[in-house]
Enzyme design. Structure first.
Site, short mmCIF file in Angstrom:
data_model
loop_
_atom_site.label_atom_id
_atom_site.label_comp_id
_atom_site.label_asym_id
_atom_site.label_seq_id
_atom_site.Cartn_x
_atom_site.Cartn_y
_atom_site.Cartn_z
CD GLU A 87 1.15 135.47 82.80
OE1 GLU A 87 1.77 135.68 83.85
OE2 GLU A 87 1.68 135.46 81.70
CB CYS B 256 -3.70 140.53 75.45
SG CYS B 256 -2.65 139.27 74.73
CB CYS C 180 1.71 127.27 72.91
SG CYS C 180 1.37 127.32 71.13
CB CYS D 58 7.40 130.12 68.26
SG CYS D 58 5.98 129.80 67.22
CB CYS E 5 6.92 132.16 71.85
SG CYS E 5 5.42 132.21 72.83
CB CYS F 213 4.26 140.31 72.31
SG CYS F 213 3.07 141.45 71.73
#
Ligand code: SAH
Ligand code: SF4
Length: 383
Positions: free
Chosen positions: A91, A104, A111, A115, A118, A344
């Site tokens: 995205e 962004c 990933c 985390c 996230c 975010c």
């Protein structure tokens, strides 16, 4: 397979052109057609010699990423979901503000850092994006928006590598993409307006400062190693003191004279006054060594699997106040686009259910992308 020219920075394109027996300056012309004018068809590049255009048609192409969806938030934020093949999607989010337009951008499908807070981290790592896949997000968004806003001037003034993925774990693809963003023949963005956000891949921060220094944001999220280990697993490899010492060194080459520390506010986990005081102590030890920084507090954007909650406004305000009293410039990030899950940490690229995505990709490929109308609030935001 022919080369996708979005994969090259200007130097790479010059080498490619030399390989075709062409002069290097031809690369500059070609680069400008692609990035400044948004052209993908060589026949439309009218000042290129016909012989070069013919060679390019045989050996090269300019490929955008297929778009799976486009969502527009009430506040004018736009989120695009791009198909990067094999059931993966990434995205990019455009955030219009009065004085700037920020894109962004994603650097990886998934990933590997993982985390806890996230959504991208929860989906795991699929693969690195290529330079072309990183740049295609900007290339598409910039030229799409220009067309829709009927504007010949630049629409995107800032790029933040804060989409999906850890950019410094995809270093080799990242750097040519950054160079193209900065290049006067490319997007001509200021180094101060291109930001790499990292969870703290220390050796790659050193290399970035040497190869392509841009503004740096570091995702801190905790004032001590024990807590940071549990929130950002990479901390076990590069603990806080090492990370902060590297931040200080980075400033020597950085285009801005501060590092931005991002701190995601998690209710009862890292948001208490004692955490703020501990953070002040930690950072002050490093400001004594030359570190300069600002804090950006990000209210946590919740998603189910995290089991975490957003700190309430009063707690965030109190935390900010402690940092401000200690002399640190501190801002609280406005949440944008949360009605379309574009805030975010909400970017999951819909890869959670890979079977479903594979089916959707197959269906959507058959449908031409609808060029929807950008709401007037977006145009107003740019006025
Ligand atoms: N991997 C890089 C860049 C992508 S994440 C990094 O971690 O810095 C961009 C920012 O969003 C980071 O500061 C990250 O900590 C923050 N973030 C991630 N998940 C979030 C969530 N659920 N709510 C609020 N911020 C989040
Ligand atoms: Fe990866 Fe950044 Fe998400 Fe952590 S916050 S999992 S580093 S994208």
């Amino acid at each position: 397979m022919t080369a996708n020219l979005l994969d090259f920075d200007l130097e790479g394109l010059a080498v490619f052109c030399e390989g075709l027996g062409e002069k290097r300056f031809r690369a500059t012309q070609l680069f400008r057609w692609i990035h400044q004018r948004g052209m993908a068809q060589f026949d439309d590049m009218s000042d290129l010699a016909k012989s070069l255009r013919e060679k390019l048609k045989v050996h090269a192409h300019v490929a955008a990423l297929p778009i799976l969806s486009q969502q527009i938030s009430k506040d004018g934020t736009i989120k695009w979901l791009f198909d990067v093949g094999a059931g993966d999607a990434v995205e990019a989010v455009f955030i219009p503000e009065d004085d700037r337009g920020t894109l962004c951008v994603s650097s990886q499908a998934g990933c590997a850092v993982g985390c806890r807070f996230c959504s991208t981290g929860h989906q795991g790592f699929s693969r690195n994006l290529s330079t072309a896949e990183i740049l295609a997000q900007l290339w598409f968004a910039e030229h799409f928006l220009r067309k829709h806003l009927n504007q010949s001037e630049r629409v995107i003034s800032n790029v933040v590598m804060m989409g999906m993925g850890e950019p410094l774990q995809n270093y080799n693809a990242l750097v040519p993409a950054l160079k193209t963003m900065l290049d006067d023949h490319g997007y001509g963005l200021s180094r101060r307006r291109v930001t790499v956000s990292t969870s703290g891949v220390v050796p790659m921060m050193t290399r970035l400062s040497q190869d392509c220094p841009v503004a740096l944001a570091v995702s801190l999220h905790a004032p001590n190693d024990a807590l940071r280990d549990s929130l950002v697993p990479l901390n076990r490899k590069y603990p806080l003191d090492e990370l902060l010492a590297e931040c200080t060194l980075y400033l020597d080459k950085a285009p801005r004279d501060f590092i931005t520390f991002e701190y995601c506010m998690l209710q009862g986990v890292n948001d208490q006054p004692e955490h703020a005081h501990q953070l002040v102590q930690l950072i002050k030890r490093h400001t004594a060594q030359g570190l300069r920084c600002k804090f950006n507090l990000i209210p946590f954007n919740p998603f189910k699997a995290s089991g975490l909650l957003r700190s309430d406004d009063a707690t965030v305000a109190m935390f900010a106040e402690i940092l401000i009293q200690a002399g640190f410039v501190t801002t609280i990030r406005k949440t944008r686009g949360d009605d379309i899950d574009a805030a975010c940490g909400q970017l999951a690229g819909d890869v959670k259910d890979r079977t479903d995505v594979a089916q959707r990709i197959a269906q959507q490929r058959a449908v031409p992308v609808q060029w929807v109308n950008v709401p007037s609030s977006l145009s107003a935001g740019k006025a």
